[in-house]
Design a protein around this motif. Structure first.
Motif, mmCIF file in Angstrom:
data_model
loop_
_atom_site.group_PDB
_atom_site.id
_atom_site.type_symbol
_atom_site.label_atom_id
_atom_site.label_comp_id
_atom_site.label_asym_id
_atom_site.label_seq_id
_atom_site.Cartn_x
_atom_site.Cartn_y
_atom_site.Cartn_z
ATOM 1 N N ASP A 129 0.856 -1.184 0.000
ATOM 2 C CA ASP A 129 0.000 0.000 0.000
ATOM 3 C C ASP A 129 0.895 1.238 0.000
ATOM 4 O O ASP A 129 2.104 1.156 0.268
ATOM 5 C CB ASP A 129 -0.890 -0.030 1.243
ATOM 6 C CG ASP A 129 -1.735 1.214 1.376
ATOM 7 O OD1 ASP A 129 -2.455 1.545 0.420
ATOM 8 O OD2 ASP A 129 -1.659 1.865 2.429
ATOM 9 N N ASN A 149 -5.330 2.046 -4.454
ATOM 10 C CA ASN A 149 -6.719 2.254 -4.852
ATOM 11 C C ASN A 149 -6.914 3.570 -5.600
ATOM 12 O O ASN A 149 -8.028 3.907 -5.986
ATOM 13 C CB ASN A 149 -7.638 2.244 -3.624
ATOM 14 C CG ASN A 149 -8.264 0.882 -3.374
ATOM 15 O OD1 ASN A 149 -8.041 -0.067 -4.123
ATOM 16 N ND2 ASN A 149 -9.046 0.774 -2.319
ATOM 17 N N ASN A 158 -13.113 1.541 -6.684
ATOM 18 C CA ASN A 158 -12.956 1.231 -5.256
ATOM 19 C C ASN A 158 -14.125 1.778 -4.473
ATOM 20 O O ASN A 158 -14.952 2.529 -5.007
ATOM 21 C CB ASN A 158 -11.630 1.774 -4.718
ATOM 22 C CG ASN A 158 -11.555 3.289 -4.770
ATOM 23 O OD1 ASN A 158 -12.125 3.985 -3.938
ATOM 24 N ND2 ASN A 158 -10.864 3.819 -5.764
ATOM 25 N N ASP A 175 -13.681 3.412 -1.432
ATOM 26 C CA ASP A 175 -13.168 4.348 -0.422
ATOM 27 C C ASP A 175 -14.085 5.564 -0.326
ATOM 28 O O ASP A 175 -14.160 6.378 -1.255
ATOM 29 C CB ASP A 175 -11.756 4.802 -0.787
ATOM 30 C CG ASP A 175 -10.770 3.644 -0.828
ATOM 31 O OD1 ASP A 175 -11.162 2.521 -0.478
ATOM 32 O OD2 ASP A 175 -9.612 3.876 -1.213
ATOM 33 N N LYS A 223 -9.088 -2.769 -3.796
ATOM 34 C CA LYS A 223 -9.167 -3.278 -2.426
ATOM 35 C C LYS A 223 -10.439 -2.757 -1.769
ATOM 36 O O LYS A 223 -10.798 -1.609 -2.000
ATOM 37 C CB LYS A 223 -7.931 -2.804 -1.638
ATOM 38 C CG LYS A 223 -6.611 -3.275 -2.210
ATOM 39 C CD LYS A 223 -5.399 -2.704 -1.453
ATOM 40 C CE LYS A 223 -5.177 -1.237 -1.770
ATOM 41 N NZ LYS A 223 -3.930 -0.715 -1.146
ATOM 42 N N PRO A 224 -11.150 -3.580 -0.980
ATOM 43 C CA PRO A 224 -10.733 -4.855 -0.374
ATOM 44 C C PRO A 224 -11.099 -6.114 -1.170
ATOM 45 O O PRO A 224 -11.055 -7.212 -0.612
ATOM 46 C CB PRO A 224 -11.487 -4.845 0.950
ATOM 47 C CG PRO A 224 -12.791 -4.181 0.606
ATOM 48 C CD PRO A 224 -12.424 -3.111 -0.390
ATOM 49 N N GLU A 230 -9.495 -2.275 6.789
ATOM 50 C CA GLU A 230 -10.725 -2.385 6.004
ATOM 51 C C GLU A 230 -10.468 -2.502 4.502
ATOM 52 O O GLU A 230 -11.353 -2.927 3.762
ATOM 53 C CB GLU A 230 -11.621 -1.179 6.278
ATOM 54 C CG GLU A 230 -12.085 -1.097 7.725
ATOM 55 C CD GLU A 230 -12.875 0.164 8.008
ATOM 56 O OE1 GLU A 230 -13.050 0.983 7.080
ATOM 57 O OE2 GLU A 230 -13.309 0.339 9.162
ATOM 58 N N THR A 231 -9.264 -2.118 4.056
ATOM 59 C CA THR A 231 -8.965 -2.207 2.622
ATOM 60 C C THR A 231 -7.788 -3.144 2.373
ATOM 61 O O THR A 231 -7.960 -4.235 1.826
ATOM 62 C CB THR A 231 -8.670 -0.809 2.038
ATOM 63 O OG1 THR A 231 -7.630 -0.176 2.799
ATOM 64 C CG2 THR A 231 -9.918 0.050 2.064
#
Length: 257
Positions: free
Chosen positions: A10, A44, A146, A148, A181-182, A209-210
């Motif tokens: 990441d 992401n 994603n 997010d 992700k996730p 969480e991701t």
């Protein structure tokens, strides 16, 4: 851990925080290179091209090239190629998403698209929402980069791609197929790029969480680094439990050497 061959890394919260590099991140990347380990920067962020992501990392003193970057825009483009269900795409997104789709041979259009592909779009409008909703209702497949919901900035939390996803899904009555992700899809794609089996890889990130949940969903080991979003006491509350928890990337080196 000592048999780990590939690292899926990441970015924000793991290698840097906002505008500041995490102190041991450059040394960690140099260690990966010196020990001939495989790695990918798995982000992401759909707004940037791989070259832009790599350039951003180099500004922090982190060795990076475009070939080591995987974005959800790239995963979306590959998904469309593999499905063979048409290549006409209506896009809600920025340069990184558009360029990935065009490079994959997609035709960007708002007329009878086969797909609606949505990422972060800081020029999002009601007209874009209306067009996406109508095209999805007419049969276009809805892909999202994603989920997010928010992006941390110096001003506070700004709306992320997940916030736009909520609007498009509500308007169209359709939930998207998520690329980043996730979901496991992005991790599977990364391992295919590297040619490494799951048992020899590890996902490294700061967000339970991701990053961590993506590894768990893909059946890949994970390392939660306590340098960013998630803290040790958050682990008990989450579905995705990390394989290991480390305070820093330097600690991770000591575990795998």
């Amino acid at each position: 851990m000592k048999r780990t061959e590939a690292f899926l890394l990441d970015l924000d919260g793991t290698l840097y925080r906002g505008t500041e590099v995490i102190p041991d991140a450059p040394d960690f990347l140099r260690w990966l290179i010196e020990t001939d380990r495989k790695y990918l920067f798995v982000t992401n962020n759909s707004s940037r091209r791989p070259e832009q992501v790599a350039e951003h990392l180099r500004r922090f003193g982190i060795p990076a090239e475009a070939e080591h970057v995987l974005t959800p825009s790239m995963v979306a483009a590959q998904y469309i190629k593999e499905q063979g269900a048409g290549n006409r795409v209506y896009v809600i997104g920025e340069e990184g998403l558009r360029s990935a789709l065009i490079e994959a041979g997609c035709e960007i259009t708002d007329e009878q698209p086969d797909y609606v592909v949505q990422g972060i779009d800081r020029q999002f409008t009601y007209e874009k929402l209306m067009t996406a909703s109508l095209r999805i209702q007419s049969g276009a497949i809805y892909l999202a980069t994603n989920v997010d919901k928010a992006l941390p900035t110096e001003k506070g939390l700004m709306p992320g791609a997940g916030s736009l996803l909520a609007a498009v899904a509500t308007a169209s009555g359709c939930q998207p197929i998520v690329m980043g992700k996730p979901e496991a899809r992005m991790i599977d794609h990364a391992l295919e790029m590297l040619g490494v089996p799951k048992e020899r890889a590890i996902v490294v990130g700061d967000n339970l969480e991701t990053d961590i949940l993506a590894g768990v969903n893909a059946g890949v080991r994970t390392a939660l680094v306590l340098s960013g979003f998630s803290k040790r006491d958050h682990v008990a509350e989450t579905d995705g439990k990390p394989t290991i928890i480390v305070d820093s990337l330097s600690d991770l080196i000591r575990l795998v050497e």
